[in-house]
Design a protein around this motif. Structure first.
Motif, PDB file in Angstrom:
ATOM      1  N   UNK A 239       0.823  -1.211   0.000  1.00  0.00           N
ATOM      2  CA  UNK A 239       0.000   0.000   0.000  1.00  0.00           C
ATOM      3  C   UNK A 239       0.854   1.256   0.000  1.00  0.00           C
ATOM      4  N   UNK A 240       2.031   1.176   0.635  1.00  0.00           N
ATOM      5  CA  UNK A 240       2.874   2.361   0.733  1.00  0.00           C
ATOM      6  C   UNK A 240       3.665   2.646  -0.522  1.00  0.00           C
ATOM      7  N   UNK A 241       4.139   1.579  -1.197  1.00  0.00           N
ATOM      8  CA  UNK A 241       4.933   1.767  -2.411  1.00  0.00           C
ATOM      9  C   UNK A 241       4.821   0.503  -3.255  1.00  0.00           C
ATOM     10  N   UNK A 242       3.741   0.358  -4.003  1.00  0.00           N
ATOM     11  CA  UNK A 242       3.461  -0.896  -4.717  1.00  0.00           C
ATOM     12  C   UNK A 242       4.505  -1.290  -5.744  1.00  0.00           C
ATOM     13  N   UNK A 243       5.315  -0.335  -6.195  1.00  0.00           N
ATOM     14  CA  UNK A 243       6.322  -0.662  -7.210  1.00  0.00           C
ATOM     15  C   UNK A 243       7.653  -1.084  -6.604  1.00  0.00           C
ATOM     16  N   UNK A 244       7.772  -0.979  -5.302  1.00  0.00           N
ATOM     17  CA  UNK A 244       9.037  -1.298  -4.655  1.00  0.00           C
ATOM     18  C   UNK A 244       9.118  -2.800  -4.377  1.00  0.00           C
ATOM     19  N   UNK A 245      10.231  -3.449  -4.707  1.00  0.00           N
ATOM     20  CA  UNK A 245      10.356  -4.882  -4.436  1.00  0.00           C
ATOM     21  C   UNK A 245      10.651  -5.148  -2.962  1.00  0.00           C
ATOM     22  N   UNK A 246      10.409  -6.379  -2.558  1.00  0.00           N
ATOM     23  CA  UNK A 246      10.657  -6.741  -1.161  1.00  0.00           C
ATOM     24  C   UNK A 246      11.553  -7.972  -1.058  1.00  0.00           C
ATOM     25  N   UNK A 247      12.264  -8.036   0.057  1.00  0.00           N
ATOM     26  CA  UNK A 247      13.006  -9.236   0.434  1.00  0.00           C
ATOM     27  C   UNK A 247      12.434  -9.696   1.765  1.00  0.00           C
ATOM     28  N   UNK A 248      11.901 -10.899   1.774  1.00  0.00           N
ATOM     29  CA  UNK A 248      11.270 -11.468   2.956  1.00  0.00           C
ATOM     30  C   UNK A 248      12.047 -12.711   3.377  1.00  0.00           C
ATOM     31  N   UNK A 249      12.557 -12.703   4.606  1.00  0.00           N
ATOM     32  CA  UNK A 249      13.317 -13.833   5.164  1.00  0.00           C
ATOM     33  C   UNK A 249      12.529 -14.406   6.331  1.00  0.00           C
ATOM     34  N   UNK A 250      12.069 -15.646   6.171  1.00  0.00           N
ATOM     35  CA  UNK A 250      11.317 -16.323   7.225  1.00  0.00           C
ATOM     36  C   UNK A 250      12.128 -17.504   7.713  1.00  0.00           C
TER      37      UNK A 250
END
Length: 769
Positions: A239-250
């Motif tokens: 919602x804050x920056x839909x074009x920004x990629x993410x790195x998720x470490x679980x």
């Protein structure tokens, strides 16, 4: 005071002598030169804004690291535990069958996150076993940036959830320093537990960033909390920056002990393991051969030493051991279910086709810490096997519940490690280091459901990710020149099943057990604790032809063995492996309180992590509470450490000062004041715990320096290192005392609580351990 309990995240800590910072804080990029033109008025001014790093349209990345899982556990690699989420990722991606970890948790995590070898990243073992050498001090150098630091600098949002376990103990105080916590190593958000190898799944002690999260007492399983928070992070980012990629470490707590899960999940496996671990091994190997994740000529190795033939067990043993495995299986299937929630959220948001998902199914092989008869609860390490079995049978219906600390028997650990010998910690054997790897990359993988046999190591995941993102390994991160990445990218193999392995040399070492791999040959030595390292017996295998190390060639190929031993030595020198250590050396837990004789705590401060707390070193101590008592109605906890399975609690209840000392095996010693009522007004309340050379101890209670109670401790605990830390003014998660419910917050006023510790040298002389 209710507010005192709910305000535990506010950081305030008094006269603490904290160890000096172990490194520099992360630096920020310098301010760019202004490119606009300044006029005398805004109208005459040409404005300019600093350009932000953008990664529009870049690939999202999800890393998932499971815990203590053998090669033959999950259905994705032929096991009998259903993992439909992992199955789906693998069936639409790739299965890597020749992937390796370091054989134990913290070293694997350091290697994964930095792309370097474990000792090179200064994490030869654990933060709690650190010694003052580069390979083992647990101070991960900033010259070896994490994947999060690299990707954040390339325009990514970075999130870490779950188990961390790679921060030095001396940094795990409410005063930090925090630059080696997750948020200091590139992660913008962190939710999980920063220390220890395990967590209570029903009563998790959790941190948000560097702040302790208040105890919810809502009955939610840790897996659910992780999935919900991951989805929350991703939703906010979208919602804050839909074009920004993410790195998720679980990094889940599963399948590390304690094995805890709701009955609805373990009941799915009721009766499915009644045939036992020998039948399990045979069935799973057949599945693996059919699936293609082991060579067709793979044979079962003999049972690991000490594991009994299932058919020789009593009916009670079979019933008990089957229940253990039902719980473990339900635990893993439920973990897969919650991972599925996260994957489905990414799919529903329209991002899954643009996401790289890499799953390491385990950070090492199956756990060998559960004893041959398993353990329902912490009955004590010295309990004879026969008595442990009896206690397990008495508590069989607690298995998996919040009232258990379960680990399954070694027979099941060996079975879920099929087709390999040995298990976790054994860095000499594939059973310690060989784990399944799944790579899911819709845009980049042509052969959906393919098998890859190229040799890989956990240090390869970082360079693989960078290559697939088209991100170069940086020369400088946060102003610090970077050392070379030591892993080898696996990207070359994604669309070439027949590509020749590029990772051709790899050493392994944990607690003196060690091995070296080169071009399909492997030499290894299983170290016996306390034995001269030079007396360790080396074995030799051609793992290109002997996948699971069943044919030792050391006697017939002495020249090859000599060559590989020399190679291990040169790699060990290169990567800080020496000096070898196995835990028998003189050692002091490296906390911030080692040289401290007085610690002052205040109400409202954050929890102190137990293994890094003033109580982690066993020293005689006194707790002095400066409080104001309103009258007979005043009650509650002054200071607590730990919980129902071990710890201590200093509290007022029923108008009396009370102290409970709980040993890890469930034994509790309680002392109450002998006065009818306590003084009112400003009062100094004190509990003194003195350890004796014979392992016993004495608790003495005081009010305004007058002795008001005393009682013996028949057996003291050498080291608890609990899942629950030290709190002022309340007890949470699970109660140390049996006479109250958490939080049992103090209803008077606490000004401060002082812990006076016997100096370390005196503690040594007095026999405290």
């Amino acid at each position: 005071m209710k507010g005192m309990y709910h305000n535990i995240t506010r950081l305030s800590i008094g006269a603490l002598a904290i160890a000096a910072s172990t490194g520099l804080y992360a630096q920020h990029a310098p301010t760019a030169a202004y490119t606009g033109k300044i006029g005398k008025t805004v109208a005459e001014t040409q404005q300019s804004w600093p350009e932000k790093k953008k990664a529009k349209g870049a690939l999202n990345v999800v890393w998932i690291l499971l815990d203590d899982i053998g090669y033959g556990a999950v259905s994705t690699f032929g096991g009998l535990i259903n993992t439909p989420t992992l199955d789906s990722l693998a069936n639409n991606g790739l299965r890597y069958t020749n992937f390796h970890t370091t054989a134990i948790c913290a070293p694997t995590r350091a290697s994964l996150l930095t792309g370097r070898n474990q000792h090179s990243a200064h994490m030869g073992l654990f933060p709690e076993t650190a010694i003052g050498t580069p390979g083992y001090d647990a101070i991960m150098p900033f010259e070896k940036a994490t994947i999060a630091e690299i990707l954040k600098d390339n325009g990514y949002n970075t999130f870490a959830l779950g188990k961390w376990h790679i921060t030095p103990l001396a940094d795990l105080t409410p005063a930090g320093p925090f630059n080696r916590w997750p948020t200091g190593r590139g992660f913008e958000q962190f939710y999980g537990f920063p220390s220890r190898g395990s967590i209570d799944q029903w009563h998790p002690e959790l941190w948000e960033g560097t702040h302790r999260e208040a105890d919810r007492q809502d009955g939610k399983h840790f897996n659910e909390l992780l999935a919900n928070r991951a989805i929350s992070y991703l939703s906010g980012q979208k919602s804050g920056n839909p074009e920004k990629p993410f790195f998720l470490y679980i990094a889940t707590g599963a399948g590390h002990a304690p094995h805890q899960v709701a009955k609805q999940w373990s009941d799915k496996y009721k009766g499915k393991f009644d045939a036992g671990w020998d039948a399990y091994r045979e069935q799973v190997l057949a599945n693996q051969i059919k699936l293609g994740v082991v060579p067709k000529n793979t044979k079962l190795p003999p049972r690991n030493p000490g594991v009994k033939d299932w058919n020789t067990l009593s009916a009670d043993e079979k019933k008990l051991y089957a229940r253990f495995m039902e719980t473990y299986a339900g635990f893993l299937e439920y973990t897969d279910y919650e991972i599925g929630h996260v994957i489905n959220h990414i799919r529903d948001s329209g991002e899954l086709d643009n996401t790289l998902v890499i799953v390491s199914v385990g950070d090492n092989g199956a756990s060998k810490e559960g004893t041959f008869v398993g353990t329902v609860n912490n009955f004590g390490a010295d309990l004879p096997e026969e008595q442990r079995l009896k206690k397990n049978l008495e508590q069989i219906d607690l298995i998996g519940t919040e009232f258990s600390k379960v680990n399954y028997p070694l027979g099941w650990a060996a079975a879920t490690n099929v087709p390999f010998r040995q298990w976790k910690q054994d860095a000499n054997a594939e059973g310690g280091t060989h784990n399944p790897l799944i790579v899911f990359y819709p845009k980049g993988i042509k052969e959906k459901g393919g098998i890859r046999n190229q040799y890989g190591h956990v240090s390869d995941i970082l360079p693989t990710t960078l290559e697939l993102l088209n991100v170069k390994a940086p020369a400088v991160v946060n102003g610090i020149k970077q050392d070379p990445i030591e892993g080898t990218s696996l990207a070359y193999s994604l669309n070439d099943a027949n590509a020749k392995s590029r990772h051709t040399v790899q050493y392994y070492e944990i607690k003196g057990s060690r091995s070296i791999y080169k071009d399909g040959w492997k030499a290894g030595a299983l170290h016996v604790r306390g034995q001269d390292f030079e007396k360790d017996k080396w074995e030799l295998y051609n793992v290109n032809e002997d996948f699971n190390e069943t044919n030792d060639l050391a006697a017939s190929q002495p020249a090859k063995l000599k060559e590989l031993k020399a190679l291990f030595d040169s790699e060990a020198v290169k990567y800080n492996v020496y000096p070898l250590k196995d835990g028998t050396e003189p050692f002091t837990l490296p906390t911030a309180y080692n040289d401290v004789d007085k610690v002052v705590l205040y109400p409202g401060q954050s929890t102190i992590i137990d293994i890094a707390s003033p109580f982690a070193l066993k020293r005689s101590f006194s707790i002095v509470a400066d409080v104001e008592v309103a009258g007979v109605e005043t009650e509650g906890v002054l200071l607590s450490r730990g919980g129902s399975v071990g710890g201590l609690s200093f509290f007022i209840q029923n108008h009396k000062l009370q102290f409970v000392y709980a040993v890890g095996d469930g034994t509790k010693y309680a002392v109450s004041s002998n006065q009818t009522t306590l003084p009112s007004g400003k009062v100094e309340l004190k509990a003194s715990v003195q350890y004796e050379q014979n392992g016993a101890g004495l608790i003495t209670l005081y009010a305004n320096n007058s002795k008001i109670g005393e009682g013996p401790i028949a057996k003291t605990s050498d080291a608890l290192y609990l899942h629950e830390g030290v709190n002022v003014g309340f007890d949470d998660l699970t109660p140390v005392g049996d006479t109250y419910k958490v939080p049992f917050a103090f209803t008077g006023k606490i000004n401060k609580v002082t812990i006076d510790l016997v100096p370390a040298q005196q503690a040594h002389l007095s026999g405290s351990k």
